[in-house]
Structure formats: structure tokens, C-alpha cells
Scaffold this active site. Sequence first.
Site, PDB file in Angstrom:
ATOM      1  N   ASP A   8      40.606  39.792  31.673  1.00  0.00           N
ATOM      2  CA  ASP A   8      39.689  40.312  32.602  1.00  0.00           C
ATOM      3  C   ASP A   8      40.157  41.692  32.296  1.00  0.00           C
ATOM      4  OD1 ASP A   8      42.057  39.085  33.335  1.00  0.00           O
ATOM      5  OD2 ASP A   8      40.998  38.844  35.560  1.00  0.00           O
ATOM      6  N   GLU A   9      41.281  41.647  31.084  1.00  0.00           N
ATOM      7  CA  GLU A   9      42.011  42.953  30.964  1.00  0.00           C
ATOM      8  C   GLU A   9      41.908  43.974  30.267  1.00  0.00           C
ATOM      9  OE1 GLU A   9      45.537  43.475  34.240  1.00  0.00           O
ATOM     10  OE2 GLU A   9      45.699  41.386  33.512  1.00  0.00           O
ATOM     11  N   ASP A  33      40.672  46.100  34.623  1.00  0.00           N
ATOM     12  CA  ASP A  33      41.266  45.093  35.484  1.00  0.00           C
ATOM     13  C   ASP A  33      39.616  44.638  36.422  1.00  0.00           C
ATOM     14  OD1 ASP A  33      42.020  43.078  36.733  1.00  0.00           O
ATOM     15  OD2 ASP A  33      43.277  43.556  37.616  1.00  0.00           O
TER      16      ASP A  33
END
Length: 424
Positions: A121-122, A26
Site C-alpha cells: 500500500d505504499e 500511502d
Amino acid sequence: MPDRSPSPSAATPAFKAWPRAILLVDMNAFFASVEQLDRPELRDRPVAITNGQQGTCIITCSYEARGQGVHTGMRLKEAWQLCPALIQIPARPQRYAAVSTTIMAALQAAISPDMEIFSVDEAFLDITRCQNLLGHPADIAQRAKQVVFEASNLRCSVGLSGDKTTAKYAAKLNKPDGLTVIPPDEAKQRLANVPVTELCGINRGIGEFLAARGVHVCGDMAKLPIGVLAQRFGNPGRRIWYMAQGTDPDPVHVNVAPPKTIGHGKVIPPDTRNREVLLTFLLHMSEKVGERLRRHNLQAQHFFIGLRCAQGWLGAKSSTRLPTDDGGAIYQLGRQVLRSHWQGEGIHQVQITALDPRNGERQLQLFEAEPVQQRASNEVMDAINQRYGEFTLAPARLLGRSEMPNVISPAWKPFGHRQTIPDN
């Protein structure tokens, strides 16, 4: 901030392999961190990212801003009252997409090919099969953090456990730049006192359903027969039952599933009642849907055309005579819906969605609605726009389109039909 979880293999060279090991990477305040990376003068300062300079709602913000009470979704006016030094930065979606693509490629090459890009973003990585080569799962998680930093000069938080849900929960416990390990045999105990609504995928509606049956924290779930959830929610309900007990069975999905829908929407100035403005937004979204269909060799015949007002959605499902990927044909459906469903209400959002995208290969049909000349024109327009930028060549009406930049969809992927923002 130092990592809070020790590396087991540092103390015990030999270890028992986990039966299943999943980590969730993350990125920390990703958009704001990219801006602080690219602009050193922003480092250690409160930064808020908005959708263009005209944007009034915060997409995300730096940890310096969060420390002053600023958060995602807050209006700028309120944020400035809490943090007068807050710096507004217009979003740069293409830059974020490019950095994300670099990070994902590095993780896949250095850690595990079994990766599911969960959002821009993960990413989930299944490292079960990597243990013989790379060592203890905690060491692999630490290595993943290093890979991200070497690829981007950005920090990330990592959660590690034996299933996706617990790994994602773990990742948010130590932010920023944290590493949290919850061994599979400890997951049920670690989750026991966690409210069920803190788990990814359990929204307020499901939470209320569970609360009405005495399930408030994860430890309560064992008292509820799995059949109750299965009867109400089907297979997703069964998964929720396992999720709360640290045994989420959902695998890491390596392949992007074929699209069920392809759509684009735009928030427009509140209470818009000008018909010409609404037509411009409808054309804008029609052309975006058409271009995306063509880019991935898809066509659709059934579309949802929506206009959102204070009372809810106006609009309808509408169909072309034959499957199409032409923005002009989709726009005509939008005109029809506006004519038949809009009575002058103030509109604040438009949406156009292709409901049945399918492979675009088809035989030329007699009396085909879409002329060969139109397809050739679209090909030329797409080639020019791919080289010089979106809407370099476009219908004249779009000269008056919104100047607000594109927004990265939560379902964005760095490849395939979900690459809604190019990475170049």
C-alpha cells in the site's frame, strides 16, 4: 478531508525546479478501504480486518474504528470492548494484491516510471525528471492522488519532499486523504523537533543507541559525528545521519534486488505439542517454499527450519545434498530438525527459509538426488494449482492444513520473486 498544502504553481506559473523531488503515496487503511469499496453496507462503519474468520488479531482497521481507539495489532476481544459495533472481516489477500497492482501500474504510467514499491500500500516515485513535463512537484503530487482515485476509487495520502525519508514522514502527517509538502530547503528545519524514532527505519534499538549519545530529536543529530554511526552500523549508519537532517541519499530503487532468502512461516495454535500437527505445518511451509522457488526458476541447498516456542526459536540450518526446489526434499529436512531439536515444547510458529536461492539452471548430475520423475510431477502439480488454485493438488497430509489464508508479506511486490500473493 481537504488537502492542506497549496499548489505553488497555481500562484506562480513559472517555478524553480527542485534539484530532487520524491513523493510517497500511502493508501489510507488500505485493506479496510477495499472492503468498504466492495461492500457499500460497510461504508462509514467500524471495520477490522483479521487473518481469516478465525483470526483474533487485527491486521488493520477502518478510520471509523480508529476513532474509537481500535488499532492494528489489537486483539479482537479488546477491540470489541472499545467498539461494540466493530465488524470483523476476514482478509482477502488476492483482492488487495490485485487492487495494489492496478494502482502501481497507473502511477507508473501516468506519473513516473521511476517507482519503488515499498509495500502493498505504499510507493515512492522519483519525479525529479518529470518537472519539465508535468509541472511543479506539488502539482504532480496532486495529480498522483487523482490517478490513484481514478484507478481504484480509493483515497490516498501523499508526502512530498526532496528525499525518501522526509517524504514518508510527510505522508503520515495529514491522514486520511492528505497532501503534505516539505520543500527540500525546509526539510532540516521541519524535522528538527521530530523524535528520531518517528523516522522510518530507526527502530527502538537504534533509538536507544542515539539517545545514549544525546540524540533524541532530529535536530540533535548534527552534534553527533557521522563516524560514530558509521563505526557502529556501517553504511546504514551514515544514511541515518543524513536522514535526520532531511537529506536522505537513498535513491528510489526501481529494480527488485535478487532474493537473499525465500521463506514462509505460519503462526499456529498456541502451545501446539502434537507431532502430527507440527509435521503438517512443516510440510505446508515446505511445499510453499518449493513452489515459489520453482515459479521463479530458483533452487537452494541450505535452509533454516524453525519452531518457535515460549523460550525462543528451536531449529537449525540444514542442507540437502544438491540444490533443490522440491517441497518433499525440504520437508525431509524439517522432519530431521523436528526429530533432533524438539523435545515436546509447546510451539506457536513454524518457519522454513531457503537461505541461498540461486538460478535453477544446472546440468544433470550423475546420481542426482532429485529424480527426473519428481521434477515432472512438480511441473504437473504447479500447472494444475496455477489454474485452479493453491493446493488444489497437494500431498494428502495437507488435507489437514491450516485454513488460515495467506498473509501479504511486507516485502510483497506485484511481480518477480516477491509476488508472494498472486493478483488473480
